[in-house]
Motif scaffolding. Structure first.
Motif, short mmCIF file in Angstrom:
data_model
loop_
_atom_site.label_atom_id
_atom_site.label_comp_id
_atom_site.label_asym_id
_atom_site.label_seq_id
_atom_site.Cartn_x
_atom_site.Cartn_y
_atom_site.Cartn_z
N ALA A 151 9.16 -0.77 -8.91
CA ALA A 151 10.06 -1.85 -9.33
C ALA A 151 10.11 -2.88 -8.21
O ALA A 151 10.57 -2.59 -7.11
CB ALA A 151 11.45 -1.30 -9.61
N LEU A 152 9.63 -4.10 -8.49
CA LEU A 152 9.56 -5.15 -7.48
C LEU A 152 10.66 -6.17 -7.68
O LEU A 152 10.90 -6.63 -8.81
CB LEU A 152 8.19 -5.85 -7.52
CG LEU A 152 7.01 -4.99 -7.06
CD1 LEU A 152 6.19 -4.52 -8.24
CD2 LEU A 152 6.14 -5.77 -6.09
N ALA A 209 10.24 7.56 -7.17
CA ALA A 209 10.85 6.37 -7.76
C ALA A 209 10.93 5.32 -6.65
O ALA A 209 11.75 5.45 -5.74
CB ALA A 209 12.23 6.69 -8.30
N VAL A 210 10.08 4.30 -6.72
CA VAL A 210 9.93 3.35 -5.62
C VAL A 210 10.42 1.97 -6.05
O VAL A 210 10.04 1.46 -7.11
CB VAL A 210 8.45 3.26 -5.18
CG1 VAL A 210 8.31 2.28 -4.00
CG2 VAL A 210 7.93 4.64 -4.78
N THR A 211 11.26 1.39 -5.20
CA THR A 211 11.72 0.01 -5.38
C THR A 211 11.27 -0.80 -4.18
O THR A 211 11.48 -0.39 -3.03
CB THR A 211 13.25 -0.05 -5.50
OG1 THR A 211 13.66 0.72 -6.64
CG2 THR A 211 13.72 -1.49 -5.66
N LEU A 212 10.65 -1.95 -4.43
CA LEU A 212 10.17 -2.81 -3.35
C LEU A 212 11.00 -4.08 -3.34
O LEU A 212 11.13 -4.76 -4.36
CB LEU A 212 8.68 -3.12 -3.55
CG LEU A 212 7.95 -3.72 -2.33
CD1 LEU A 212 6.46 -3.42 -2.42
CD2 LEU A 212 8.16 -5.21 -2.23
N LEU A 213 11.58 -4.40 -2.18
CA LEU A 213 12.43 -5.57 -2.00
C LEU A 213 11.75 -6.56 -1.06
O LEU A 213 11.38 -6.19 0.06
CB LEU A 213 13.79 -5.16 -1.43
CG LEU A 213 14.54 -4.08 -2.20
CD1 LEU A 213 15.77 -3.63 -1.44
CD2 LEU A 213 14.93 -4.57 -3.60
N LEU A 241 -1.39 -3.38 -9.09
CA LEU A 241 -1.56 -1.93 -9.11
C LEU A 241 -0.24 -1.21 -8.86
O LEU A 241 0.05 -0.19 -9.48
CB LEU A 241 -2.58 -1.50 -8.05
CG LEU A 241 -4.06 -1.76 -8.34
CD1 LEU A 241 -4.91 -1.19 -7.22
CD2 LEU A 241 -4.47 -1.14 -9.66
N ALA A 242 0.56 -1.74 -7.93
CA ALA A 242 1.85 -1.13 -7.65
C ALA A 242 2.73 -1.14 -8.89
O ALA A 242 3.40 -0.13 -9.21
CB ALA A 242 2.53 -1.86 -6.49
N ARG A 243 2.75 -2.26 -9.60
CA ARG A 243 3.54 -2.33 -10.84
C ARG A 243 3.03 -1.30 -11.84
O ARG A 243 3.82 -0.62 -12.52
CB ARG A 243 3.44 -3.72 -11.45
CG ARG A 243 4.22 -4.80 -10.71
CD ARG A 243 4.19 -6.10 -11.50
NE ARG A 243 4.76 -7.20 -10.76
CZ ARG A 243 6.07 -7.48 -10.72
NH1 ARG A 243 6.92 -6.70 -11.37
NH2 ARG A 243 6.51 -8.51 -10.04
N ASN A 244 1.71 -1.17 -11.94
CA ASN A 244 1.14 -0.21 -12.89
C ASN A 244 1.50 1.23 -12.53
O ASN A 244 1.55 2.09 -13.42
CB ASN A 244 -0.38 -0.36 -12.94
CG ASN A 244 -0.82 -1.67 -13.57
OD1 ASN A 244 -0.06 -2.29 -14.31
ND2 ASN A 244 -2.04 -2.10 -13.28
N GLN A 245 1.73 1.48 -11.26
CA GLN A 245 2.14 2.83 -10.83
C GLN A 245 3.63 3.06 -11.03
O GLN A 245 4.12 4.18 -10.82
CB GLN A 245 1.80 3.04 -9.35
CG GLN A 245 0.33 2.92 -9.00
CD GLN A 245 -0.53 3.93 -9.74
OE1 GLN A 245 -0.09 5.05 -10.01
NE2 GLN A 245 -1.74 3.53 -10.08
N GLY A 246 4.37 2.01 -11.42
CA GLY A 246 5.79 2.17 -11.69
C GLY A 246 6.71 1.62 -10.62
O GLY A 246 7.93 1.82 -10.69
N ALA A 306 0.82 -1.21 0.00
CA ALA A 306 0.00 0.00 0.00
C ALA A 306 0.85 1.25 0.00
O ALA A 306 0.55 2.23 -0.70
CB ALA A 306 -0.93 -0.01 1.21
N ALA A 307 1.94 1.26 0.78
CA ALA A 307 2.83 2.42 0.82
C ALA A 307 3.53 2.60 -0.52
O ALA A 307 3.60 3.73 -1.05
CB ALA A 307 3.85 2.26 1.94
N ALA A 308 4.05 1.52 -1.08
CA ALA A 308 4.79 1.62 -2.34
C ALA A 308 3.90 2.15 -3.46
O ALA A 308 4.30 3.04 -4.22
CB ALA A 308 5.34 0.24 -2.72
N ALA A 309 2.69 1.61 -3.58
CA ALA A 309 1.79 2.04 -4.66
C ALA A 309 1.42 3.51 -4.51
O ALA A 309 1.41 4.26 -5.50
CB ALA A 309 0.54 1.17 -4.66
#
Length: 511
Positions: free
Chosen positions: A265-266, A50-54, A258-263, A39-42
């Motif tokens: 990077a997972l 510019a968000v990267t999720l690990l 949705l997070a991917r659609n917002q850009g 939720a935070a990343a999206a």
């Protein structure tokens, strides 16, 4: 509709052009793809970061996970979806509709409850239908007590939803002022009483005390240690329960999309070894394989205890106060498997109570397994309009102590399945060791948690103020997840992601 109203307000009122540019170019790392992290990343990506999720696991969801079975993937984490408006709001903020991504089926029957004496009670989404069921179960006096209980807990929930749950940083003075302006709340809160003690006043039938005391376990507490205020947890379920087609994990997958659609990077199978701190600020993160990511801020979607115990490096050891991570909440033994059931007529959510709840929670408080536990059985393939296949998928949850010694499989199996057999329910085939996750298993899955599933324990009148909020003690490090405010549970963890995103937006503009 503006997808980021709070950000828009800041830009209109206080941001200089240079600040707007700085916000748009911020690099943010989110550690953990649980509900709070997703939720935070999206939301942060939607705001232009510019968000990267690990994520150290191979799939999203965190504790909302699935494991394989002969009947397909079966849930091995949360099973109840409540407070639907939280998820409607998240999808709307991201320019989407929840119903376009996830199929939710409202369940008019909230849960079916069984007692060792053979009695049985269904609770319904319709309050009056529940009151009639309580009356048939325990008499007209009990029905009146149930209606009064619903009125009291509804007043509590309505009073505290905005200043506590919906607020990123609860203000003790504001909450105290609210109570002083509404003195009737004092009696409803029953300060100084445990939930169990308050329920002893609410209900003359001990079975109803046992039933509503169980709601303390929804946030990881014992009804004998949790404050009476937690009776309001009932209202989250009374407002409606939804079944997610494909299992609860499908909701996490939809938010990941949705997070991917917002850009965003997972990166999966990406275990963070250290959060890098220099000059008193967050500078980046280093993975276990040595790969490094530079960033301006980090959102940690994990148990805050992992920070305090050095699992993310020495630079963030003091990120949270000691009282924010102790005492610990409950853990569980969780069974996820496929089988054919025999005996009891099950619905989607089923509860098999023990004879005496005091013995269950006294044992857990000592770190010992309960001899006569309450057993929650989720029949994942049952519910409104569902025709269960053969075999069916099941998840069974047994309360347990965190950091408890590992039990022999045979002992765990007997405690669960012999107890259910004594209650009239059996499974064919009986599940094997691969179906079981113990507290030690949860510590392995979520290092630093100590096996606790809900972060800090909710015991104590001020426990809600003891949980860490989104802003940690380390500049640039933020917290999300069930271990942070507003607490445990799928809706609360999702709200924590909103709080983290809004706090970052606020801090970056004000800086």
């Amino acid at each position: 509709m503006n997808p980021c109203p709070k950000l828009s307000t800041y830009l209109d009122t206080c941001a200089e052009p240079s600040q707007v540019s700085d916000m748009a170019s911020a690099r943010i790392i989110v550690i953990g793809a649980g509900m709070g992290g997703l939720a935070a990343a999206a939301r942060l990506a939607r705001a232009g970061h510019a968000v990267t999720l690990l994520e150290r696991a191979g799939t999203p969801g965190g504790k909302m996970r699935q494991v394989p079975s002969d009947a397909g993937p079966v849930d091995a984490g949360p099973t109840v979806l409540t407070l639907r408006h939280v998820f409607d709001a998240l999808f709307e903020d991201l320019g989407a509709r929840l119903d376009d991504h996830v199929t939710l089926v409202p369940e008019p029957l909230l849960a079916r409850h069984f007692w060792p004496d053979g009695s049985q009670l269904d609770l319904h989404a319709d309050l009056e239908q529940s009151a009639e069921a309580v009356g048939a179960f325990a008499g007209a006096r009990a029905a009146g007590q149930f209606r009064a209980f619903c009125t009291r807990t509804r007043a509590l929930y309505d009073a505290f939803e905005t200043p506590m749950i919906e607020t990123a940083v609860p203000d003790r003075a504001a909450v105290t002022g609210l109570v002083m302006r509404n003195p009737r709340l004092i009696g409803a809160m029953a300060p100084g009483l445990s939930l169990a003690a308050r329920l002893a006043r609410d209900f003359s039938d001990p079975r109803l005390r046992q039933l509503f005391g169980r709601y303390a376990t929804y946030v990881g507490g014992s009804p004998y240690a949790a404050p009476a205020l937690l009776s309001l947890v009932w209202q989250a379920e009374a407002a409606g329960v939804w079944r997610v087609e494909g299992g609860m994990h499908a909701l996490a997958q939809a938010i990941e999309d949705l997070a991917r659609n917002q850009g965003v990077a997972l990166h999966y199978d990406a275990e963070v070894a250290q959060i890098d701190v220099s000059g008193g600020r967050i500078r980046g993160v280093t993975l276990r394989n040595g790969e490094r990511f530079d960033c301006d801020a980090v959102v940690f979607n994990g148990d805050p205890r992992a920070l305090a115990h050095g699992h993310l490096g020495t630079g963030v050891l003091d990120a949270v106060a000691p009282e924010a991570v102790a005492p610990r909440s409950l853990s569980a033994e969780v069974w996820s498997f496929a089988a054919t059931p025999h005996g009891r007529d099950l619905v989607h959510h089923n509860v098999f109570f023990g004879r005496d709840p005091r013995t269950e929670f006294d044992a857990i408080a000592r770190g010992a397994p309960p001899r006569d536990p309450t057993l929650y059985v989720c029949a994942q393939d049952r519910g409104t309009g569902a025709a269960p296949p053969a075999p069916e998928r099941f998840e069974i949850i047994v309360n347990a102590a965190p950091d408890s010694p590992e039990q022999e499989f045979e002992e765990c199996h007997r405690r669960t399945f012999q107890t259910l057999k004594d209650r009239g329910l059996s499974f064919d085939p009986s599940p094997g060791p691969e179906a079981l996750t113990t507290p030690a298993g949860f510590e392995s899955l979520f290092p630093g948690s100590g096996g606790a599933l809900y972060g800090r324990s909710p015991e104590g009148m001020m426990a809600a103020f003891a949980r860490p909020t989104a802003r940690s003690r380390v500049p640039g490090l933020y917290l999300a997840g069930g271990g942070a405010h507003p607490g445990a549970g799928v809706p609360m963890a999702t709200l924590s992601g909103r709080h983290a995103a809004e706090t970052i937006l606020s801090d970056r503009i004000s800086t």
